[in-house]
Design an enzyme around this catalytic site. Structure first.
Site, PDB file in Angstrom:
ATOM      1  N   CYS A  94      36.667   9.471  18.575  1.00 49.56           N
ATOM      2  CA  CYS A  94      38.011   8.988  18.914  1.00 49.56           C
ATOM      3  C   CYS A  94      39.080   9.749  18.136  1.00 49.56           C
ATOM      4  O   CYS A  94      39.055   9.791  16.911  1.00 49.56           O
ATOM      5  CB  CYS A  94      38.128   7.493  18.632  1.00 49.56           C
ATOM      6  SG  CYS A  94      39.751   6.823  19.067  1.00 49.56           S
ATOM      7  N   ARG A  97      42.448   7.336  15.966  1.00 51.44           N
ATOM      8  CA  ARG A  97      42.110   6.383  14.905  1.00 51.44           C
ATOM      9  C   ARG A  97      43.233   6.088  13.918  1.00 51.44           C
ATOM     10  O   ARG A  97      43.100   5.215  13.065  1.00 51.44           O
ATOM     11  CB  ARG A  97      40.874   6.876  14.144  1.00 51.44           C
ATOM     12  CG  ARG A  97      39.595   6.677  14.912  1.00 51.44           C
ATOM     13  CD  ARG A  97      38.406   7.209  14.145  1.00 51.44           C
ATOM     14  NE  ARG A  97      38.132   8.607  14.434  1.00 51.44           N
ATOM     15  CZ  ARG A  97      37.276   9.348  13.759  1.00 51.44           C
ATOM     16  NH1 ARG A  97      36.648   8.835  12.703  1.00 51.44           N
ATOM     17  NH2 ARG A  97      37.056  10.610  14.100  1.00 51.44           N
ATOM     18  N   TRP A 267      45.128   3.150  24.217  1.00 47.74           N
ATOM     19  CA  TRP A 267      45.870   3.594  25.391  1.00 47.74           C
ATOM     20  C   TRP A 267      45.375   4.982  25.767  1.00 47.74           C
ATOM     21  O   TRP A 267      44.690   5.649  25.014  1.00 47.74           O
ATOM     22  CB  TRP A 267      47.381   3.622  25.128  1.00 47.74           C
ATOM     23  CG  TRP A 267      47.748   4.249  23.814  1.00 47.74           C
ATOM     24  CD1 TRP A 267      47.729   5.574  23.483  1.00 47.74           C
ATOM     25  CD2 TRP A 267      48.168   3.553  22.643  1.00 47.74           C
ATOM     26  NE1 TRP A 267      48.105   5.762  22.177  1.00 47.74           N
ATOM     27  CE2 TRP A 267      48.396   4.527  21.625  1.00 47.74           C
ATOM     28  CE3 TRP A 267      48.389   2.205  22.334  1.00 47.74           C
ATOM     29  CZ2 TRP A 267      48.816   4.188  20.345  1.00 47.74           C
ATOM     30  CZ3 TRP A 267      48.807   1.884  21.061  1.00 47.74           C
ATOM     31  CH2 TRP A 267      49.033   2.869  20.089  1.00 47.74           C
ATOM     32  N   GLU A 272      42.576  12.633  29.337  1.00 46.73           N
ATOM     33  CA  GLU A 272      41.446  11.814  29.779  1.00 46.73           C
ATOM     34  C   GLU A 272      41.464  11.629  31.294  1.00 46.73           C
ATOM     35  O   GLU A 272      40.415  11.636  31.947  1.00 46.73           O
ATOM     36  CB  GLU A 272      41.480  10.454  29.091  1.00 46.73           C
ATOM     37  CG  GLU A 272      41.275  10.506  27.585  1.00 46.73           C
ATOM     38  CD  GLU A 272      41.399   9.139  26.945  1.00 46.73           C
ATOM     39  OE1 GLU A 272      40.361   8.482  26.782  1.00 46.73           O
ATOM     40  OE2 GLU A 272      42.535   8.729  26.631  1.00 46.73           O
TER      41      GLU A 272
END
Length: 405
Positions: A94, A97, A267, A272
């Site tokens: 991720c 973070r 979000w 992505e």
């Protein structure tokens, strides 16, 4: 509402533990008695970072007694909340973070029916979507216990688009979800229409029960139509995407306890959707369509038609989410924020572990600061972890569902 900070008794153990049905090998690995080292390590970390000193030894004694009597222990709401935040902080894949402390944690371990879990998932969608101002959120449902498994959500995300196999072998919709779509149809689901962006129903399976199919309320699913500030024909492509990326098929492990249903969201980052979901050749594969509308030469890769098309699609995604008032971060900002996160963690005496192949954005990677670094790729706990697909194996055959006799 039930006290989420209670200790186990014989009656509460019976309520929260439900017989295993199917996927025995996976269940055996997640429902064993919690490892004492994992329990002790988490509690020591929790009491070091959050709780006032002096009470750790008492808490360890309480947990050791519960483990001796019941083969498991019940974590307090505060422990679950901080453990979920740590799982985000520890997630090597991720890039977002920096915001781990802002995660809103919903302790829903007391819910015992599929209908209750579904209602809570819909509430999660509404609360986290927040009219477009996305809130990082996780909903933690009942855990696995010694010899028993917890609830499962079949869908990879709370909101996903179906993939319908056509007679010519092609897929209408999202090919990634074709297998899940077929499995849900085998449970009796018949969509009102089959389109490229048909929202899948949620499938929730409680331990020892048949999976149940639930249609999401249409007003709970916030979708963004994709348009471009310059190319007006983008609207003709009829592309859209849902606003909330809520992962729902990963497990959460905190202090030796596994929570198999713990949907969570942040979000979206533009890449992505634009560089993966809509662009991957094995997903929606829209780049050729966009390149043709742009009038690009596509006979040779040397013309960089894919690169030019994917940049315009990313631009359109960012523009559309902004115009719709939906939170989204661009990949350059996200990369800078990740460096800020690393620096903050260093000041706290912690190392930030990361998987380079996931942290570096799928476009313009070398123009971001995360590209020019190396990372220790080490999994820490608490953590999120991948689970076998809930619809595989023999669980459906054993549950006595009428569609699997």
């Amino acid at each position: 509402m039930e006290d989420s900070n209670m200790q186990f008794t014989d009656s509460t153990y019976c309520r929260y533990a439900t017989p295993v049905s199917g996927q025995e090998s996976y269940a055996a690995s997640t429902t064993a008695c919690p490892d004492w080292d994992a329990v002790k390590s988490f509690l020591e970390l929790y009491w070091t970072e959050v709780a006032p000193p002096g009470r750790l030894s008492r808490r360890l004694e309480e947990v050791r007694a519960e483990l001796a009597n019941y083969g498991t222990y019940r974590q307090t709401t505060e422990e679950v909340s901080y453990g979920a935040k740590l799982a985000w902080r520890n997630n090597v894949r991720c890039i977002g973070r920096l915001h781990w402390r802002s995660l809103e944690v919903r302790d829903l371990r007391h819910l015992v029916s599929a209908d209750e879990v579904f209602a809570a998932c819909v509430e999660h969608i509404r609360l986290a979507t927040n009219g477009g101002k996305i809130k990082p959120m996780i909903s933690v449902f009942a855990p696995c216990q010694a010899g028993f498994v917890g609830p499962r959500i079949w869908n990879s995300q709370l909101i996903r688009y179906a993939g319908f196999r056509q007679s010519d072998g092609s897929i209408l919709g999202d090919p990634k979800n074709e297998e899940l779509t077929h499995a849900i149809q085998e449970l009796g689901w018949t969509p009102k229409t089959e389109g490229p962006f048909t929202v899948l129903p949620l499938v929730i399976q409680m331990p020892g029960e048949c999976p149940k199919v639930f249609e999401l309320p249409r007003d709970a699913v916030y979708e963004v139509p994709i348009r471009h500030p310059t190319y007006e024909w983008f609207l003709d492509l009829k592309l859209k995407w849902h606003a909330l990326p809520a992962v729902s098929d990963m497990g959460l492990e905190i202090g030796g306890i596994s929570y198999p249903a713990a949907p969570f969201n942040g979000w979206y980052m533009n890449t992505e959707i634009a560089a993966r979901n809509l662009s991957d050749a094995y997903r929606y594969n829209v780049l050729p369509m966009i390149a043709r509308r742009m009038g690009l030469e596509m006979k040779s890769d040397r013309g960089l038609w894919k690169d030019r098309a994917i940049v315009e699609l990313n631009f359109a995604i960012l523009h559309s989410f902004s115009e719709s008032g939906v939170t989204m971060v661009d990949h350059h900002t996200a990369a800078r924020q990740f460096i800020t996160h690393i620096e903050r963690e260093e000041r706290e005496g912690r190392v930030t572990h990361a998987d380079w192949s996931w942290i570096v954005p799928p476009i313009s990677g070398s123009s971001t600061p995360v590209f020019h670094r190396t990372y220790q790729n080490q999994e820490l706990t608490p953590r999120f972890f991948y689970q076998p697909a809930a619809w595989t194996g023999d669980s459906r055959e054993k549950c006595g569902c009428p569609f699997h006799q």
